[in-house]
Design a protein around this motif. Structure first.
Motif, PDB file in Angstrom:
ATOM      1  N   LEU A 125       0.785  -1.228   0.000  1.00 18.67           N
ATOM      2  CA  LEU A 125       0.000   0.000   0.000  1.00 18.67           C
ATOM      3  C   LEU A 125       0.818   1.280   0.000  1.00 18.67           C
ATOM      4  O   LEU A 125       0.278   2.352  -0.258  1.00 18.67           O
ATOM      5  N   ALA A 126       2.120   1.187   0.283  1.00 22.91           N
ATOM      6  CA  ALA A 126       2.885   2.428   0.433  1.00 22.91           C
ATOM      7  C   ALA A 126       4.244   2.409  -0.261  1.00 22.91           C
ATOM      8  O   ALA A 126       5.028   3.342  -0.075  1.00 22.91           O
ATOM      9  N   THR A 127       4.533   1.365  -1.029  1.00 22.32           N
ATOM     10  CA  THR A 127       5.807   1.316  -1.739  1.00 22.32           C
ATOM     11  C   THR A 127       5.565   0.874  -3.182  1.00 22.32           C
ATOM     12  O   THR A 127       4.450   0.527  -3.565  1.00 22.32           O
ATOM     13  N   ARG A 128       6.625   0.872  -3.951  1.00 23.27           N
ATOM     14  CA  ARG A 128       6.544   0.424  -5.344  1.00 23.27           C
ATOM     15  C   ARG A 128       6.915  -1.044  -5.499  1.00 23.27           C
ATOM     16  O   ARG A 128       7.100  -1.528  -6.616  1.00 23.27           O
ATOM     17  N   VAL A 129       7.011  -1.754  -4.402  1.00 24.97           N
ATOM     18  CA  VAL A 129       7.313  -3.185  -4.471  1.00 24.97           C
ATOM     19  C   VAL A 129       6.188  -3.885  -5.233  1.00 24.97           C
ATOM     20  O   VAL A 129       5.005  -3.696  -4.912  1.00 24.97           O
ATOM     21  N   PRO A 130       6.507  -4.682  -6.247  1.00 27.91           N
ATOM     22  CA  PRO A 130       5.458  -5.385  -6.997  1.00 27.91           C
ATOM     23  C   PRO A 130       4.630  -6.278  -6.077  1.00 27.91           C
ATOM     24  O   PRO A 130       5.148  -6.832  -5.099  1.00 27.91           O
ATOM     25  N   THR A 131       3.358  -6.429  -6.415  1.00 29.97           N
ATOM     26  CA  THR A 131       2.453  -7.219  -5.583  1.00 29.97           C
ATOM     27  C   THR A 131       2.968  -8.626  -5.371  1.00 29.97           C
ATOM     28  O   THR A 131       2.962  -9.151  -4.250  1.00 29.97           O
ATOM     29  N   HIS A 132       3.427  -9.266  -6.428  1.00 36.64           N
ATOM     30  CA  HIS A 132       3.863 -10.663  -6.309  1.00 36.64           C
ATOM     31  C   HIS A 132       5.062 -10.780  -5.375  1.00 36.64           C
ATOM     32  O   HIS A 132       5.162 -11.728  -4.586  1.00 36.64           O
ATOM     33  N   ALA A 133       5.958  -9.803  -5.420  1.00 38.64           N
ATOM     34  CA  ALA A 133       7.124  -9.845  -4.537  1.00 38.64           C
ATOM     35  C   ALA A 133       6.723  -9.614  -3.088  1.00 38.64           C
ATOM     36  O   ALA A 133       7.194 -10.301  -2.179  1.00 38.64           O
ATOM     37  N   ALA A 134       5.834  -8.656  -2.861  1.00 37.17           N
ATOM     38  CA  ALA A 134       5.393  -8.372  -1.495  1.00 37.17           C
ATOM     39  C   ALA A 134       4.703  -9.582  -0.890  1.00 37.17           C
ATOM     40  O   ALA A 134       4.962  -9.952   0.264  1.00 37.17           O
ATOM     41  N   VAL A 135       3.812 -10.211  -1.658  1.00 40.45           N
ATOM     42  CA  VAL A 135       3.068 -11.353  -1.129  1.00 40.45           C
ATOM     43  C   VAL A 135       3.969 -12.574  -0.981  1.00 40.45           C
ATOM     44  O   VAL A 135       4.005 -13.217   0.074  1.00 40.45           O
ATOM     45  N   ASN A 136       4.709 -12.916  -2.033  1.00 39.26           N
ATOM     46  CA  ASN A 136       5.503 -14.144  -2.002  1.00 39.26           C
ATOM     47  C   ASN A 136       6.580 -14.108  -0.918  1.00 39.26           C
ATOM     48  O   ASN A 136       6.794 -15.085  -0.200  1.00 39.26           O
ATOM     49  N   GLU A 137       7.251 -12.969  -0.784  1.00 33.47           N
ATOM     50  CA  GLU A 137       8.308 -12.905   0.234  1.00 33.47           C
ATOM     51  C   GLU A 137       7.708 -12.861   1.641  1.00 33.47           C
ATOM     52  O   GLU A 137       8.313 -13.357   2.590  1.00 33.47           O
ATOM     53  N   SER A 138       6.536 -12.273   1.785  1.00 32.94           N
ATOM     54  CA  SER A 138       5.880 -12.284   3.091  1.00 32.94           C
ATOM     55  C   SER A 138       5.469 -13.697   3.476  1.00 32.94           C
ATOM     56  O   SER A 138       5.599 -14.106   4.644  1.00 32.94           O
ATOM     57  N   VAL A 139       4.967 -14.453   2.516  1.00 33.72           N
ATOM     58  CA  VAL A 139       4.609 -15.846   2.787  1.00 33.72           C
ATOM     59  C   VAL A 139       5.855 -16.650   3.145  1.00 33.72           C
ATOM     60  O   VAL A 139       5.844 -17.459   4.087  1.00 33.72           O
ATOM     61  N   ALA A 140       6.932 -16.415   2.411  1.00 34.93           N
ATOM     62  CA  ALA A 140       8.183 -17.109   2.734  1.00 34.93           C
ATOM     63  C   ALA A 140       8.669 -16.736   4.131  1.00 34.93           C
ATOM     64  O   ALA A 140       9.164 -17.575   4.879  1.00 34.93           O
ATOM     65  N   LEU A 141       8.521 -15.459   4.501  1.00 37.38           N
ATOM     66  CA  LEU A 141       8.908 -15.021   5.846  1.00 37.38           C
ATOM     67  C   LEU A 141       8.020 -15.696   6.893  1.00 37.38           C
ATOM     68  O   LEU A 141       8.509 -16.129   7.952  1.00 37.38           O
ATOM     69  N   ALA A 142       6.734 -15.801   6.608  1.00 37.16           N
ATOM     70  CA  ALA A 142       5.824 -16.474   7.541  1.00 37.16           C
ATOM     71  C   ALA A 142       6.239 -17.925   7.746  1.00 37.16           C
ATOM     72  O   ALA A 142       6.154 -18.456   8.860  1.00 37.16           O
ATOM     73  N   ARG A 143       6.680 -18.598   6.683  1.00 45.28           N
ATOM     74  CA  ARG A 143       7.105 -19.993   6.823  1.00 45.28           C
ATOM     75  C   ARG A 143       8.295 -20.118   7.768  1.00 45.28           C
ATOM     76  O   ARG A 143       8.471 -21.146   8.412  1.00 45.28           O
ATOM     77  N   ARG A 144       9.092 -19.067   7.836  1.00 42.40           N
ATOM     78  CA  ARG A 144      10.250 -19.098   8.743  1.00 42.40           C
ATOM     79  C   ARG A 144       9.829 -18.912  10.200  1.00 42.40           C
ATOM     80  O   ARG A 144      10.416 -19.522  11.091  1.00 42.40           O
ATOM     81  N   VAL A 145       8.870 -18.021  10.439  1.00 43.64           N
ATOM     82  CA  VAL A 145       8.557 -17.651  11.818  1.00 43.64           C
ATOM     83  C   VAL A 145       7.327 -18.372  12.364  1.00 43.64           C
ATOM     84  O   VAL A 145       7.195 -18.527  13.582  1.00 43.64           O
ATOM     85  N   ALA A 146       6.418 -18.788  11.488  1.00 43.65           N
ATOM     86  CA  ALA A 146       5.199 -19.487  11.921  1.00 43.65           C
ATOM     87  C   ALA A 146       4.679 -20.289  10.743  1.00 43.65           C
ATOM     88  O   ALA A 146       3.725 -19.876  10.070  1.00 43.65           O
ATOM     89  N   PRO A 147       5.267 -21.436  10.452  1.00 48.70           N
ATOM     90  CA  PRO A 147       4.945 -22.187   9.225  1.00 48.70           C
ATOM     91  C   PRO A 147       3.465 -22.452   9.029  1.00 48.70           C
ATOM     92  O   PRO A 147       2.966 -22.380   7.909  1.00 48.70           O
ATOM     93  N   SER A 148       2.734 -22.714  10.114  1.00 51.64           N
ATOM     94  CA  SER A 148       1.328 -23.065   9.956  1.00 51.64           C
ATOM     95  C   SER A 148       0.465 -21.877   9.532  1.00 51.64           C
ATOM     96  O   SER A 148      -0.687 -22.056   9.139  1.00 51.64           O
ATOM     97  N   ALA A 149       1.023 -20.656   9.621  1.00 52.57           N
ATOM     98  CA  ALA A 149       0.248 -19.459   9.285  1.00 52.57           C
ATOM     99  C   ALA A 149       0.519 -18.954   7.881  1.00 52.57           C
ATOM    100  O   ALA A 149      -0.039 -17.928   7.487  1.00 52.57           O
ATOM    101  N   ALA A 150       1.345 -19.651   7.108  1.00 52.27           N
ATOM    102  CA  ALA A 150       1.715 -19.155   5.786  1.00 52.27           C
ATOM    103  C   ALA A 150       0.497 -18.992   4.877  1.00 52.27           C
ATOM    104  O   ALA A 150       0.375 -18.003   4.145  1.00 52.27           O
ATOM    105  N   GLY A 151      -0.420 -19.944   4.914  1.00 49.69           N
ATOM    106  CA  GLY A 151      -1.608 -19.834   4.074  1.00 49.69           C
ATOM    107  C   GLY A 151      -2.478 -18.658   4.478  1.00 49.69           C
ATOM    108  O   GLY A 151      -3.053 -17.969   3.626  1.00 49.69           O
TER     109      GLY A 151
END
Length: 496
Positions: free
Chosen positions: A133-159
């Motif tokens: 919502l506030a940067t020029r980061v492409p949507t796919h990069a923002a979502v995919n890397e956030s999901v990957a980050l979630a898998r690191r810190v709370a794998p069950s919450a990635a979905g």
């Protein structure tokens, strides 16, 4: 807002509501299924910049760390290049500033209170929302890397993270702002959630502006608090090149400047050029330049940590033939003061002690000090653009405790003045209880022994260009939206 956009918003809410039911951030939402097309494992790569930003957010949340102190060391430890360091900085500060806004958006997108989401998962969602919502980061990069980050810190919450961020991505930022404002219970709550300030802070800032007859500037002030400020530098007078020779001189401070490579300039000048807000410089210079310095004057910085104002006062004292003593109650901060004044060829004793128990004789000023700076501990509401996490840490109950402390410190500082000596009462908060309240109470106690000075005339005489100030002249309130400085409050008082 068009019906078409509202329709897409409802669709996004429905999708995210379903996601919320299926992946609570505490239960498996399919996040541990790590296979992509063709059944091959999908690497959970997260960029170093995002890892640094998440690490700092976690430290701020878990251990009350200060982002402005922690982030540089984490960037250095991760050996980030310039581009990644810039991204980590934007993600960290942007997410901290707009945390309240993003929590409200996450609640709508997820269909549940933000407090029901595990804190590490909520940090991932905040980071993802900021990118969307506030940067020029492409949507796919923002979502995919956030999901990957979630898998690191709370794998069950990635979905769950994937579903919520995709729901957020379906609406424009302005649509989300309209939605969270419409959900607010009052106009103040709408301002608070849209501009990401606690409601009590919004009301406090409005009260300070109303005192000046400038309540119509509230939105501009809230927006300024959420803007990333340029790094401002102070060139110690007589010890460093003039600001004009180093970069673009500040509009107001005669010792201040900005530059394309501020940290490079700092590194090249061995502490004689340092990072310091323009308003902070004006507060110190108001005391040092309120009147010509008489050789032999004795100065005190009563609450000196971390030492930025102390260093500027030391340079001014050196030039005028005065002496300077610093006092700081916290040993670690006292050490920062020693480092800050080290580049100044003036002996500046740094005492560790309670500022409410100042003894001029012990501090080497039998008979009292000629000038005292009291930069009183405060809520820090004037520096929210530089220390964004402060808005989430303070509460109205802190104000009462701080104003009591401010009054006690002011009494001790005034008692430590020599007859004819001048006290500068300074806070980095515009909250009227911490400014006019604390100062007014002190002046009432001091009675005829105190003479408030025309602080506006002094600061106006120091400034390079005219300042747009309001009030009766006995005090100065600087503002980020009006002056481009932190919201410093300055009042000069002479002891008769």
């Amino acid at each position: 807002m068009s019906d078409e956009r509202r329709g897409s918003g409802r669709s996004g809410d429905r999708g995210s509501g379903g996601a919320g039911r299926g992946g609570a951030g505490r239960r498996s939402g399919g996040g541990d299924r790590r296979r992509g097309t063709g059944g091959r494992p999908r690497p959970d790569r997260v960029s170093p910049a995002r890892l640094v930003a998440f690490d700092v957010l976690a430290a701020v949340r878990e251990s009350d760390a200060y982002a402005n102190l922690l982030l540089p060391s984490r960037i250095e430890r991760a050996r980030l290049g310039a581009a990644d360091a810039a991204l980590a900085t934007e993600l960290t500060y942007g997410t901290l500033r707009l945390r309240g806004r993003y929590d409200a958006i996450v609640e709508l997108a997820a269909g549940r209170p933000a407090g029901a989401v595990d804190p590490p998962v909520l940090d991932v969602l905040r980071l993802g929302a900021h990118q969307l919502l506030a940067t020029r980061v492409p949507t796919h990069a923002a979502v995919n890397e956030s999901v990957a980050l979630a898998r690191r810190v709370a794998p069950s919450a990635a979905g769950f993270v994937n579903a919520v961020l995709r729901a957020i991505s379906r609406r424009e930022a302005d649509d989300w702002l309209d939605a969270i404002a419409e959900r607010a219970g009052s106009p103040d709550e709408a301002l608070a959630v849209v501009h990401s300030h606690p409601v009590w802070v919004v009301r406090a800032l409005r009260g300070a502006l109303e005192r000046e007859g400038r309540a119509d500037e509230l939105v501009a002030l809230l927006e300024a608090d959420n803007a990333s400020p340029r790094v401002n530098l102070a060139a110690l007078p007589g010890l460093a090149p003039a600001p004009d020779d180093l970069g673009e001189p500040d509009l107001f401070s005669p010792t201040g400047l900005t530059a394309q490579d501020p940290l490079g300039i700092v590194a090249d000048h061995d502490g004689r050029v340092r990072v310091q807000d323009e308003g902070s410089q004006l507060a110190a210079l108001a005391l040092s330049r309120v009147a010509p310095v008489r050789p032999g004057e004795r100065w005190l910085d009563a609450c000196s940590g971390p030492g930025g104002k102390t260093a500027l006062l030391a340079a001014e004292a050196l030039a005028g033939g005065a002496t300077l003593v610093a006092n700081e109650v916290v040993p670690a901060r006292a050490e920062l003061v020693r480092r800050a004044v080290a580049p100044v060829p003036l002996e500046v004793p740094v005492h560790v002690g309670d500022g409410r128990e100042l003894d001029p004789a012990v501090l080497g000023a039998e008979g009292g000090f000629d000038r005292i700076l009291l930069d009183a501990p405060c809520t820090g509401l004037g520096a929210l653009r530089r220390r964004p996490e402060a808005r989430w840490r303070k509460s109205p109950t802190d104000v009462a405790e701080l104003t009591e402390l401010q009054g006690e410190l002011a009494d001790a500082a005034f008692a430590a003045l020599a007859p004819g000596g001048i006290l500068a009462y300074v806070t980095c908060s515009p909250h009227t209880a911490e400014t006019f309240g604390s100062l007014g109470g002190a002046l009432a106690r001091w009675g005829d022994a105190a003479e408030p000075l025309d602080t506006a005339a002094v600061v106006g005489g120091v400034a390079r260009h005219p300042l747009d100030l309001a009030g009766d002249g006995r005090t100065v309130q600087l503002w980020p939206h009006r002056h481009g400085t932190d919201a410093m409050f300055i009042a000069l008082v002479r002891k008769r």
